[in-house]
Design a protein around this motif. Structure first.
Motif, PDB file in Angstrom:
ATOM      1  N   ARG A 141       0.831  -1.204   0.000  1.00  0.00           N
ATOM      2  CA  ARG A 141       0.000   0.000   0.000  1.00  0.00           C
ATOM      3  C   ARG A 141       0.868   1.258   0.000  1.00  0.00           C
ATOM      4  NH1 ARG A 141      -0.996   3.328   3.676  1.00  0.00           N
ATOM      5  NH2 ARG A 141      -0.418   1.986   5.400  1.00  0.00           N
ATOM      6  N   ILE A 142       1.874   1.281   0.839  1.00  0.00           N
ATOM      7  CA  ILE A 142       2.740   2.456   0.944  1.00  0.00           C
ATOM      8  C   ILE A 142       3.489   2.705  -0.358  1.00  0.00           C
ATOM      9  CG2 ILE A 142       4.825   3.364   2.069  1.00  0.00           C
ATOM     10  CD1 ILE A 142       3.790   1.870   4.638  1.00  0.00           C
ATOM     11  N   ILE A 143       4.046   1.657  -0.917  1.00  0.00           N
ATOM     12  CA  ILE A 143       4.884   1.823  -2.104  1.00  0.00           C
ATOM     13  C   ILE A 143       4.054   2.156  -3.349  1.00  0.00           C
ATOM     14  CG2 ILE A 143       5.039  -0.558  -2.914  1.00  0.00           C
ATOM     15  CD1 ILE A 143       8.096  -0.089  -3.119  1.00  0.00           C
ATOM     16  N   THR A 144       2.804   1.709  -3.380  1.00  0.00           N
ATOM     17  CA  THR A 144       1.982   1.985  -4.560  1.00  0.00           C
ATOM     18  C   THR A 144       1.228   3.296  -4.468  1.00  0.00           C
ATOM     19  OG1 THR A 144       0.153   0.646  -3.680  1.00  0.00           O
ATOM     20  CG2 THR A 144       1.684  -0.443  -5.198  1.00  0.00           C
ATOM     21  N   THR A 145       0.988   3.793  -3.265  1.00  0.00           N
ATOM     22  CA  THR A 145       0.223   5.032  -3.122  1.00  0.00           C
ATOM     23  C   THR A 145       1.054   6.184  -2.593  1.00  0.00           C
ATOM     24  OG1 THR A 145      -0.522   4.479  -0.888  1.00  0.00           O
ATOM     25  CG2 THR A 145      -1.930   3.776  -2.719  1.00  0.00           C
ATOM     26  N   GLY A 146       2.288   5.924  -2.225  1.00  0.00           N
ATOM     27  CA  GLY A 146       3.129   6.966  -1.655  1.00  0.00           C
ATOM     28  C   GLY A 146       3.591   7.968  -2.695  1.00  0.00           C
ATOM     29  N   ASN A 147       3.992   9.113  -2.215  1.00  0.00           N
ATOM     30  CA  ASN A 147       4.465  10.181  -3.090  1.00  0.00           C
ATOM     31  C   ASN A 147       5.923  10.015  -3.483  1.00  0.00           C
ATOM     32  OD1 ASN A 147       1.953  11.369  -2.916  1.00  0.00           O
ATOM     33  ND2 ASN A 147       2.532  12.662  -1.196  1.00  0.00           N
ATOM     34  N   ALA A 148       6.691   9.329  -2.648  1.00  0.00           N
ATOM     35  CA  ALA A 148       8.121   9.216  -2.908  1.00  0.00           C
ATOM     36  C   ALA A 148       8.536   7.758  -3.010  1.00  0.00           C
ATOM     37  CB  ALA A 148       8.902   9.890  -1.782  1.00  0.00           C
ATOM     38  N   ARG A 149       9.297   7.454  -4.041  1.00  0.00           N
ATOM     39  CA  ARG A 149       9.864   6.116  -4.199  1.00  0.00           C
ATOM     40  C   ARG A 149      10.942   5.954  -3.137  1.00  0.00           C
ATOM     41  NH1 ARG A 149      14.375   3.799  -7.021  1.00  0.00           N
ATOM     42  NH2 ARG A 149      13.810   1.881  -8.113  1.00  0.00           N
ATOM     43  N   PRO A 150      10.902   4.857  -2.377  1.00  0.00           N
ATOM     44  CA  PRO A 150      11.938   4.690  -1.351  1.00  0.00           C
ATOM     45  C   PRO A 150      13.313   4.489  -1.987  1.00  0.00           C
ATOM     46  CG  PRO A 150      10.480   2.775  -1.400  1.00  0.00           C
ATOM     47  CD  PRO A 150       9.935   3.765  -2.363  1.00  0.00           C
ATOM     48  N   ASP A 151      14.320   5.001  -1.304  1.00  0.00           N
ATOM     49  CA  ASP A 151      15.702   4.795  -1.734  1.00  0.00           C
ATOM     50  C   ASP A 151      16.216   3.450  -1.239  1.00  0.00           C
ATOM     51  OD1 ASP A 151      16.125   7.437  -2.933  1.00  0.00           O
ATOM     52  OD2 ASP A 151      15.928   8.164  -0.873  1.00  0.00           O
ATOM     53  N   LEU A 152      15.552   2.909  -0.203  1.00  0.00           N
ATOM     54  CA  LEU A 152      15.964   1.647   0.404  1.00  0.00           C
ATOM     55  C   LEU A 152      14.770   1.062   1.142  1.00  0.00           C
ATOM     56  CD1 LEU A 152      19.254   0.829   2.099  1.00  0.00           C
ATOM     57  CD2 LEU A 152      17.210   0.480   3.439  1.00  0.00           C
ATOM     58  N   ILE A 153      14.695  -0.261   1.171  1.00  0.00           N
ATOM     59  CA  ILE A 153      13.654  -0.956   1.930  1.00  0.00           C
ATOM     60  C   ILE A 153      14.336  -1.821   2.983  1.00  0.00           C
ATOM     61  CG2 ILE A 153      11.781  -2.651   1.843  1.00  0.00           C
ATOM     62  CD1 ILE A 153      11.344  -1.720  -1.112  1.00  0.00           C
ATOM     63  N   LEU A 154      13.847  -1.729   4.214  1.00  0.00           N
ATOM     64  CA  LEU A 154      14.317  -2.548   5.332  1.00  0.00           C
ATOM     65  C   LEU A 154      13.106  -3.310   5.847  1.00  0.00           C
ATOM     66  CD1 LEU A 154      16.473  -3.329   7.460  1.00  0.00           C
ATOM     67  CD2 LEU A 154      15.781  -1.284   8.744  1.00  0.00           C
ATOM     68  N   SER A 155      13.167  -4.639   5.787  1.00  0.00           N
ATOM     69  CA  SER A 155      12.002  -5.432   6.156  1.00  0.00           C
ATOM     70  C   SER A 155      12.364  -6.602   7.057  1.00  0.00           C
ATOM     71  CB  SER A 155      11.327  -5.978   4.888  1.00  0.00           C
ATOM     72  OG  SER A 155      10.232  -6.810   5.210  1.00  0.00           O
ATOM     73  N   ASP A 156      11.523  -6.800   8.054  1.00  0.00           N
ATOM     74  CA  ASP A 156      11.583  -8.002   8.870  1.00  0.00           C
ATOM     75  C   ASP A 156      11.076  -9.161   8.017  1.00  0.00           C
ATOM     76  OD1 ASP A 156      11.897  -9.615  11.119  1.00  0.00           O
ATOM     77  OD2 ASP A 156       9.928  -9.122  11.931  1.00  0.00           O
ATOM     78  N   VAL A 157      11.400 -10.378   8.375  1.00  0.00           N
ATOM     79  CA  VAL A 157      10.872 -11.538   7.661  1.00  0.00           C
ATOM     80  C   VAL A 157       9.486 -11.894   8.174  1.00  0.00           C
ATOM     81  CG1 VAL A 157      11.127 -14.017   7.246  1.00  0.00           C
ATOM     82  CG2 VAL A 157      13.102 -12.526   7.037  1.00  0.00           C
ATOM     83  N   THR A 158       9.360 -12.089   9.483  1.00  0.00           N
ATOM     84  CA  THR A 158       8.122 -12.596  10.060  1.00  0.00           C
ATOM     85  C   THR A 158       7.153 -11.459  10.343  1.00  0.00           C
ATOM     86  OG1 THR A 158       9.396 -14.371  11.088  1.00  0.00           O
ATOM     87  CG2 THR A 158       7.169 -14.016  11.902  1.00  0.00           C
ATOM     88  N   ASN A 210       9.345  -7.999  -8.693  1.00  0.00           N
ATOM     89  CA  ASN A 210       8.537  -8.253  -9.883  1.00  0.00           C
ATOM     90  C   ASN A 210       7.895  -6.979 -10.438  1.00  0.00           C
ATOM     91  OD1 ASN A 210       8.967 -11.036 -10.242  1.00  0.00           O
ATOM     92  ND2 ASN A 210       7.599 -11.454  -8.526  1.00  0.00           N
ATOM     93  N   GLN A 211       8.163  -5.845  -9.825  1.00  0.00           N
ATOM     94  CA  GLN A 211       7.645  -4.559 -10.298  1.00  0.00           C
ATOM     95  C   GLN A 211       8.792  -3.808 -10.983  1.00  0.00           C
ATOM     96  OE1 GLN A 211       4.319  -4.252  -9.851  1.00  0.00           O
ATOM     97  NE2 GLN A 211       4.544  -6.211  -8.797  1.00  0.00           N
ATOM     98  N   PRO A 212       8.696  -3.584 -12.283  1.00  0.00           N
ATOM     99  CA  PRO A 212       9.813  -2.961 -13.012  1.00  0.00           C
ATOM    100  C   PRO A 212      10.293  -1.634 -12.419  1.00  0.00           C
ATOM    101  CG  PRO A 212       8.130  -3.722 -14.544  1.00  0.00           C
ATOM    102  CD  PRO A 212       7.580  -3.912 -13.160  1.00  0.00           C
ATOM    103  N   ASN A 213       9.408  -0.831 -11.876  1.00  0.00           N
ATOM    104  CA  ASN A 213       9.809   0.468 -11.335  1.00  0.00           C
ATOM    105  C   ASN A 213      10.519   0.374  -9.987  1.00  0.00           C
ATOM    106  OD1 ASN A 213       8.649   1.708 -13.540  1.00  0.00           O
ATOM    107  ND2 ASN A 213       6.709   2.075 -12.493  1.00  0.00           N
ATOM    108  N   TRP A 214      10.398  -0.752  -9.310  1.00  0.00           N
ATOM    109  CA  TRP A 214      10.941  -0.873  -7.958  1.00  0.00           C
ATOM    110  C   TRP A 214      12.049  -1.912  -7.831  1.00  0.00           C
ATOM    111  CZ3 TRP A 214       5.279  -1.864  -6.433  1.00  0.00           C
ATOM    112  CH2 TRP A 214       4.537  -0.689  -6.589  1.00  0.00           C
ATOM    113  N   ALA A 215      12.268  -2.703  -8.872  1.00  0.00           N
ATOM    114  CA  ALA A 215      13.200  -3.827  -8.787  1.00  0.00           C
ATOM    115  C   ALA A 215      14.608  -3.411  -8.376  1.00  0.00           C
ATOM    116  CB  ALA A 215      13.231  -4.585 -10.113  1.00  0.00           C
ATOM    117  N   GLY A 216      15.034  -2.209  -8.672  1.00  0.00           N
ATOM    118  CA  GLY A 216      16.394  -1.786  -8.358  1.00  0.00           C
ATOM    119  C   GLY A 216      16.579  -1.193  -6.976  1.00  0.00           C
ATOM    120  N   ILE A 217      15.530  -1.139  -6.183  1.00  0.00           N
ATOM    121  CA  ILE A 217      15.640  -0.551  -4.845  1.00  0.00           C
ATOM    122  C   ILE A 217      16.413  -1.507  -3.935  1.00  0.00           C
ATOM    123  CG2 ILE A 217      14.366   0.233  -2.805  1.00  0.00           C
ATOM    124  CD1 ILE A 217      11.989   0.846  -4.693  1.00  0.00           C
TER     125      ILE A 217
END
Length: 122
Positions: free
Chosen positions: A39-56, A71-78
């Protein structure tokens, strides 16, 4: 400095991550599940420069979110860093294409050094 998307289902850990990253001059968007990340990445105003995610996490775990992003061409390089308390998750994270694996528990200075390295190499 950088806009970082942080996904972590533990509220206290999320608040600590937010505080540390803000202290280093970063802006943080945060969510508590992979679905919130979508939701954040698809509706946000700014493309993140980096993603930090927990697994669980509930609904969609960090591995599923990593695959979704890749699998999203616009975000694959983040750059995408995965956090987990299970050493066995490291192999899976790297095989799925994570830029870094961060073993929990970690020291915040080690975390920020890893993230700064990822941001510098993008």
């Amino acid at each position: 400095m950088a806009h970082i998307l942080v996904l972590e289902d533990n509220h206290d850990m999320m608040m600590a991550l937010n505080e540390v990253l803000n202290m280093h001059g970063h802006t943080v968007a945060h969510g508590y599940s992979g679905q919130e990340g979508v939701r954040i990445i698809t509706t946000g105003n700014a493309r993140p420069d980096l993603i930090l995610s927990d697994v669980t996490m509930p609904d969609m775990d960090g591995f599923e979110f990593l695959e979704y992003v890749q699998n999203q061409p616009n975000w694959a390089g983040i750059p995408f860093a995965i956090m987990s308390g299970r050493r066995t998750d490291e192999k899976i994270a790297i095989e799925l294409g994570a830029s870094a694996f961060i073993m929990k528990p970690f020291k915040f200075d080690e975390l920020t050094a890893t993230l700064e390295h990822l941001l510098a190499s993008r």
